[in-house]
Motif scaffolding. Structure first.
Motif, PDB file in Angstrom:
ATOM      1  N   ALA A  82       8.874 -20.127  41.050  1.00  0.00           N
ATOM      2  CA  ALA A  82       9.386 -20.386  42.396  1.00  0.00           C
ATOM      3  C   ALA A  82      10.382 -21.540  42.402  1.00  0.00           C
ATOM      4  O   ALA A  82      10.420 -22.366  41.485  1.00  0.00           O
ATOM      5  N   ALA A  83      11.188 -21.590  43.452  1.00  0.00           N
ATOM      6  CA  ALA A  83      12.174 -22.651  43.611  1.00  0.00           C
ATOM      7  C   ALA A  83      12.213 -23.087  45.070  1.00  0.00           C
ATOM      8  O   ALA A  83      12.001 -22.277  45.979  1.00  0.00           O
ATOM      9  N   MET A  84      12.469 -24.367  45.278  1.00  0.00           N
ATOM     10  CA  MET A  84      12.723 -24.870  46.625  1.00  0.00           C
ATOM     11  C   MET A  84      14.226 -24.923  46.812  1.00  0.00           C
ATOM     12  O   MET A  84      14.941 -25.605  46.062  1.00  0.00           O
ATOM     13  N   VAL A  85      14.700 -24.173  47.799  1.00  0.00           N
ATOM     14  CA  VAL A  85      16.137 -24.098  48.077  1.00  0.00           C
ATOM     15  C   VAL A  85      16.415 -24.815  49.391  1.00  0.00           C
ATOM     16  O   VAL A  85      15.752 -24.554  50.397  1.00  0.00           O
ATOM     17  N   MET A  86      17.378 -25.709  49.374  1.00  0.00           N
ATOM     18  CA  MET A  86      17.735 -26.491  50.562  1.00  0.00           C
ATOM     19  C   MET A  86      19.128 -26.095  51.028  1.00  0.00           C
ATOM     20  O   MET A  86      20.016 -25.837  50.198  1.00  0.00           O
ATOM     21  N   ARG A  87      19.328 -26.051  52.319  1.00  0.00           N
ATOM     22  CA  ARG A  87      20.639 -25.641  52.820  1.00  0.00           C
ATOM     23  C   ARG A  87      21.673 -26.713  52.519  1.00  0.00           C
ATOM     24  O   ARG A  87      21.369 -27.905  52.397  1.00  0.00           O
ATOM     25  N   LEU A  88      22.898 -26.252  52.375  1.00  0.00           N
ATOM     26  CA  LEU A  88      23.987 -27.174  52.062  1.00  0.00           C
ATOM     27  C   LEU A  88      24.318 -28.056  53.263  1.00  0.00           C
ATOM     28  O   LEU A  88      24.102 -27.673  54.415  1.00  0.00           O
ATOM     29  N   GLY A  89      24.829 -29.239  52.962  1.00  0.00           N
ATOM     30  CA  GLY A  89      25.287 -30.127  54.038  1.00  0.00           C
ATOM     31  C   GLY A  89      24.280 -31.136  54.517  1.00  0.00           C
ATOM     32  O   GLY A  89      24.583 -31.921  55.427  1.00  0.00           O
ATOM     33  N   ILE A  90      23.048 -31.101  53.952  1.00  0.00           N
ATOM     34  CA  ILE A  90      22.054 -32.098  54.335  1.00  0.00           C
ATOM     35  C   ILE A  90      21.494 -32.746  53.074  1.00  0.00           C
ATOM     36  O   ILE A  90      21.560 -32.192  51.985  1.00  0.00           O
ATOM     37  N   ALA A  91      20.925 -33.927  53.253  1.00  0.00           N
ATOM     38  CA  ALA A  91      20.265 -34.635  52.157  1.00  0.00           C
ATOM     39  C   ALA A  91      18.778 -34.308  52.166  1.00  0.00           C
ATOM     40  O   ALA A  91      18.232 -33.865  53.192  1.00  0.00           O
ATOM     41  N   PHE A 138      15.516 -18.897  56.197  1.00  0.00           N
ATOM     42  CA  PHE A 138      16.465 -19.822  55.581  1.00  0.00           C
ATOM     43  C   PHE A 138      17.898 -19.345  55.771  1.00  0.00           C
ATOM     44  O   PHE A 138      18.764 -20.105  56.203  1.00  0.00           O
ATOM     45  N   PHE A 139      18.138 -18.087  55.471  1.00  0.00           N
ATOM     46  CA  PHE A 139      19.485 -17.524  55.586  1.00  0.00           C
ATOM     47  C   PHE A 139      19.967 -17.581  57.036  1.00  0.00           C
ATOM     48  O   PHE A 139      21.151 -17.785  57.298  1.00  0.00           O
ATOM     49  N   GLY A 140      19.036 -17.413  57.971  1.00  0.00           N
ATOM     50  CA  GLY A 140      19.376 -17.456  59.392  1.00  0.00           C
ATOM     51  C   GLY A 140      19.417 -18.848  59.976  1.00  0.00           C
ATOM     52  O   GLY A 140      19.532 -19.012  61.196  1.00  0.00           O
ATOM     53  N   GLN A 141      19.320 -19.859  59.117  1.00  0.00           N
ATOM     54  CA  GLN A 141      19.438 -21.274  59.489  1.00  0.00           C
ATOM     55  C   GLN A 141      18.344 -21.727  60.444  1.00  0.00           C
ATOM     56  O   GLN A 141      18.524 -22.680  61.202  1.00  0.00           O
ATOM     57  N   GLY A 142      17.200 -21.054  60.364  1.00  0.00           N
ATOM     58  CA  GLY A 142      16.075 -21.487  61.182  1.00  0.00           C
ATOM     59  C   GLY A 142      15.294 -22.621  60.563  1.00  0.00           C
ATOM     60  O   GLY A 142      14.441 -23.218  61.220  1.00  0.00           O
ATOM     61  N   VAL A 161      25.042 -20.615  50.329  1.00  0.00           N
ATOM     62  CA  VAL A 161      24.137 -20.836  51.462  1.00  0.00           C
ATOM     63  C   VAL A 161      23.250 -22.055  51.223  1.00  0.00           C
ATOM     64  O   VAL A 161      22.905 -22.802  52.156  1.00  0.00           O
ATOM     65  N   GLY A 162      22.836 -22.256  49.982  1.00  0.00           N
ATOM     66  CA  GLY A 162      21.928 -23.364  49.690  1.00  0.00           C
ATOM     67  C   GLY A 162      21.994 -23.731  48.222  1.00  0.00           C
ATOM     68  O   GLY A 162      22.773 -23.168  47.455  1.00  0.00           O
ATOM     69  N   ARG A 163      21.150 -24.679  47.827  1.00  0.00           N
ATOM     70  CA  ARG A 163      21.075 -25.083  46.426  1.00  0.00           C
ATOM     71  C   ARG A 163      19.625 -25.328  46.034  1.00  0.00           C
ATOM     72  O   ARG A 163      18.814 -25.773  46.851  1.00  0.00           O
TER      73      ARG A 163
END
Length: 270
Positions: A82-91, A138-142, A161-163
């Motif tokens: 598994a991986a934790m994916v975080m949306r781009l543009g935030i810390a 996540f993809f829907g930015q919720g 979308v994320g990293r």
């Protein structure tokens, strides 16, 4: 030919089974295999118990927690899955909402462990009925981050979308994910069939390692996303038959399961 049904999911961890079926490795063992792709992992233990299938590639954590329904692990497959994916543009410090699937699977447990290790406190955990639900949220930015497996984590990075910020292996080095499983009763009743399935599965894993381009094309038909995402994910995460030998990592995960109340006492024998 021995007729059997194998329940699978969608992900890199399932590729040895996809390859074993598509390349005729099961048939070479005298096995007439029917493949069924389940909607979500938590449905699979019931299918095994009810006899709807004889084998599955499913989270080993669900095998360990299946009290009263004795399953047995046969071979590793998912690895640091598994991986934790975080949306781009935030810390990382700005994460306030995380999507994770229903409890009990490696995506859930990795998320719970990583949330602790990242120091995320007072965050809102959005429980979804499946891994797909977490990905859609996540993809829907919720949400700001979500736990998912490959190839979806790599797909999110390629699509911009994320990293990926951490993986299961950052918590529990060498931890297995989904594994080839059957019931204790079937193993005792049909040991030759079980041995044939394991041999075909091993050949399937070898094929994925040796022919990743072909394996990605095969997997696309089951996973439902473009093979380029799957091929890229195979560069980052491969199935590992020996993952079940990593007992130290498994013991750490079992300890977390006990701490979260998912299991009572020590699990053994699976």
């Amino acid at each position: 030919m021995n007729k059997i049904k194998v329940a699978l999911l969608r992900g890199i961890c399932q590729t040895p089974a996809y390859a074993a079926y598509e390349q005729g490795f099961f048939r070479a063992e005298g096995l007439d295999v029917e493949i069924e792709v389940a909607a979500t992992a938590w449905l699979v233990p019931h299918k095994l118990t009810a006899g709807d299938c004889q084998f599955a590639v499913m989270p080993w954590t669900r095998v360990a927690a299946a009290e009263g329904h004795p399953f047995v692990l046969l071979a590793g497959s998912g690895y640091e899955e598994a991986a934790m994916v975080m949306r781009l543009g935030i810390a990382e410090a700005e994460v306030r909402r995380v999507a994770i699937p229903l409890r009990g699977g490696i995506k859930d447990l990795t998320a719970r462990g990583l949330i602790r290790s990242l120091g995320w406190k007072d965050i809102d955990i959005l429980r979804q009925p499946s891994g797909d639900g977490a990905i859609i949220a996540f993809f829907g930015q919720g949400v700001d981050a979500a736990s998912m497996v490959e190839p979806y984590a790599t797909m999110m990075e390629i699509l911009g979308v994320g990293r990926v910020i951490r993986r299961t292996g950052d918590l529990w080095k060498g931890a297995p994910g989904c594994a080839l499983t059957t019931t204790v009763a079937f193993k005792e009743r049909a040991p030759d069939v079980v041995a044939g399935v394991v041999r075909a599965f091993v050949r399937g894993a070898a094929f994925v390692h040796q022919h990743p381009d072909q394996a990605a094309e095969m997997a696309a038909r089951y996973i439902g996303i473009h093979s380029r995402f799957i091929r890229a994910a195979l560069d980052k995460n491969q199935p590992n038959l020996d993952a079940l030998r990593n007992h130290a990592a498994m013991d750490q995960i079992l300890a977390l399961m006990a701490d979260l109340g998912y299991v009572e006492g020590a699990c053994s024998g699976f």
